[in-house]
Scaffold this active site. Sequence first.
Site, PDB file in Angstrom:
ATOM      1  N   TYR A 135       0.871  -1.183   0.000  1.00  0.00           N
ATOM      2  CA  TYR A 135       0.000   0.000   0.000  1.00  0.00           C
ATOM      3  C   TYR A 135       0.901   1.224   0.000  1.00  0.00           C
ATOM      4  CZ  TYR A 135      -3.841   2.999   1.750  1.00  0.00           C
ATOM      5  OH  TYR A 135      -4.797   3.963   1.923  1.00  0.00           O
ATOM      6  N   TYR A 162     -12.147  -4.960   6.764  1.00  0.00           N
ATOM      7  CA  TYR A 162     -10.854  -4.615   7.388  1.00  0.00           C
ATOM      8  C   TYR A 162     -11.021  -3.510   8.431  1.00  0.00           C
ATOM      9  CZ  TYR A 162      -6.265  -2.681   8.159  1.00  0.00           C
ATOM     10  OH  TYR A 162      -5.136  -2.217   8.783  1.00  0.00           O
ATOM     11  N   HIS A 163     -11.640  -2.406   8.009  1.00  0.00           N
ATOM     12  CA  HIS A 163     -11.717  -1.235   8.881  1.00  0.00           C
ATOM     13  C   HIS A 163     -12.687  -1.445  10.028  1.00  0.00           C
ATOM     14  CE1 HIS A 163     -10.504  -0.116   4.816  1.00  0.00           C
ATOM     15  NE2 HIS A 163      -9.650   0.664   5.429  1.00  0.00           N
ATOM     16  N   LYS A 219     -11.756  16.636  16.289  1.00  0.00           N
ATOM     17  CA  LYS A 219     -11.015  15.999  15.203  1.00  0.00           C
ATOM     18  C   LYS A 219     -10.793  17.054  14.121  1.00  0.00           C
ATOM     19  CE  LYS A 219     -10.426  12.173  14.148  1.00  0.00           C
ATOM     20  NZ  LYS A 219      -9.105  11.464  14.166  1.00  0.00           N
ATOM     21  N   ASP A 255      -8.651  13.852   8.904  1.00  0.00           N
ATOM     22  CA  ASP A 255      -8.420  12.516   9.446  1.00  0.00           C
ATOM     23  C   ASP A 255      -9.732  11.965  10.009  1.00  0.00           C
ATOM     24  OD1 ASP A 255      -7.488  10.213  10.749  1.00  0.00           O
ATOM     25  OD2 ASP A 255      -7.058  11.353  12.564  1.00  0.00           O
ATOM     26  N   HIS A 292     -10.182   8.738  11.094  1.00  0.00           N
ATOM     27  CA  HIS A 292     -10.017   7.601  12.009  1.00  0.00           C
ATOM     28  C   HIS A 292     -10.371   8.074  13.419  1.00  0.00           C
ATOM     29  CE1 HIS A 292      -7.649   6.065   8.609  1.00  0.00           C
ATOM     30  NE2 HIS A 292      -7.977   4.885   9.071  1.00  0.00           N
TER      31      HIS A 292
END
Length: 675
Positions: free
Chosen positions: A15, A169-170, A543, A547, A549
């Site tokens: 990646y 995945y996430h 935040k 971003d 996440h």
Amino acid sequence: MTERQKDRPWLMRTYAGHSTAEASNELYRRNLAKGQTGLSVAFDLPTQTGYDSDHVLARGEVGRVGVPVAHLGDMRRLFQDIPLEQMNTSMTINATAMWLLALYQVVAEEQGADITLLQGTTQNDIVKEYLSRGTHVFPPGPSLRLTTDMIAYTVSHIPKWNPINICSYHLQEAGATPVQEIAYAMSTAIAVLDAVRDSGQVPAEKFGDVVARISFFVNAGVRFVEEMCKMRAFGRIWDRITRERYGIENAKQRRFRYGVQVNSLGLTEAQPENNVQRIVLEMLAVTLSKDARARAVQLPAWNEALGLPRPWDQQWSLRIQQVLALESDLLEYEDIFEGSKVIETKVGELVEESLTEIERIQEMGGAMAAVESGYLKSQLVSSHAERRARIESGQEKIIGVNIFETTEPNPLTADLDTAIQTVDPAVEARVIASLENWRDTRYQPPFNHPRPCKALEKLKEAAKGTANLMEATLECARAGVTTGEWAGALREVFGEFRAPTGVSSAPVAVPAEEGSAMADVRRRVDVTAKDMGVGKLRFLVGKPGLDGHSNGAEQIAVRARDAGFEVVYQGIRLTPEQIVDAALEEDVHAVGLSILSGSHAQLVPDVLERLRVAGATDIPVIAGGIIPNGDAEQLRAAGVAAVFTPKDFDITGIIGRIVDEIRKANKLDPLEVPA
């Protein structure tokens, strides 16, 4: 012994992408020369969220976690001297997937490629963006339409392309259990396939082709037996759903096709050398079992919890795969778990529990309804909070973090500033200058693009109606439209979406039992509120930037709430100005800023400066995220009260430190900590 033919290895990817299209192109060509067999493109956050590099929200994020692609010129440069007709390219892109695929197709056409031969994958799973990664742009309805239109287009025009890569995945990164990971990914697949079927764009006889092009992107954690069973369960459930719900008779079309990035959530900043064996174990979960083997694997680097991996670190991860595939005898055997009672029992349990949860989501109206109601998000926040509590109590052991913490000095990280790659802050200015030059010259030789305003008007008209949006998007690509212009036109028609945070509905994960650390922190919160003459201490969790996440921010918000704070958390994607306005309006006693993308060096000082100008220097600012040591020192020198990174896993302890900083900022005596 008679020698049997070895199975072909899986696709090996890394990646990658950073700074500029030029720098990323050089990196790709170098990686291909090292034996990598596919490309996996990381885009920067402005590109992923539909902003040009000079947008206010893009500040500090340009070229940081991936490559900026603002227009056709960038995409040309990204793949210069790489023949796309011969390449298998995976693009990690979701909300703006249609736009990036259009740019990719036009570049391939310019290279003289036959677009029916193009192979690769666009991630294009918007549900997990609402739940875990935060790069969504539009509301669920229009987002599903973009996905549907893209799938219908590729099946007809780019038949070898995987138009969606449904990502569990996430979900695991956000705290999902194996059952949640299977159930939520399958529910997303059902929502997408139902939408394509009901759109009427694909004739019934070609629907098997749609199912055959659906791929998955899965996580593999360190509990590798359970993870391997999860993959077998995934395959079994997919086979059942595609046969029973969609009537797909062809077994080849029902095959569960998946790629893997192994778990980054479990990578540690403390004793990061241990991450190498974690990565190897995680890879075994998706390669050992022939009947549940990944079609493509990409591994994180050992130093990912410290910052951006260097080319050498990525090479090490590629070599790990190559040793397993080419030196070991793994690929010489049939499935080595066939007939195992232990494996069969575990797979059966996962299948049963996952189908029950899938049914529950269907009863709610499906995945999109479960996103909008906040059900899926609150379930993930709860699972993640339970995991954190198990780590903090020592019930779940992590070597080097909560057990066996003593260590020899680590030569790999002796000089932390060279142990990771840093992006030159000057890159952003260069990218913005290049973008401005593109906007000024796109109509002139040698490009001679038509004026983009007509193409954008056509796109808006198509969005207001029911036409497939891919043709209008391709026209925008050919007209030199920018990423921000394309997304901006659709924002005008579709609006934007702020996803539920899942914080308010998350249950208590760490009860304040008598004599516990949590009980002590609650006492300190109460005493401090009384000393300051307020009913409750108020804490803003922010935040800034792009971003998305938000897992760490959510866990801090939930624990602060449980410790007795009134928590102000408005979710992701805020400017420093908005965060400071909210802090003043809500009259908070502390501000916590969470950034994992590396933009802390610009955004945190901006918040500090705005608070200073507003005369609110008595509000301590705490920063958390993937922040290298040198940066942490600079932030403290700029006035940040405390900096926390992934090695600070004791969230209750962090909340206690925040109370201490509030007392210090308000000139209150320190509280005695009970012995």
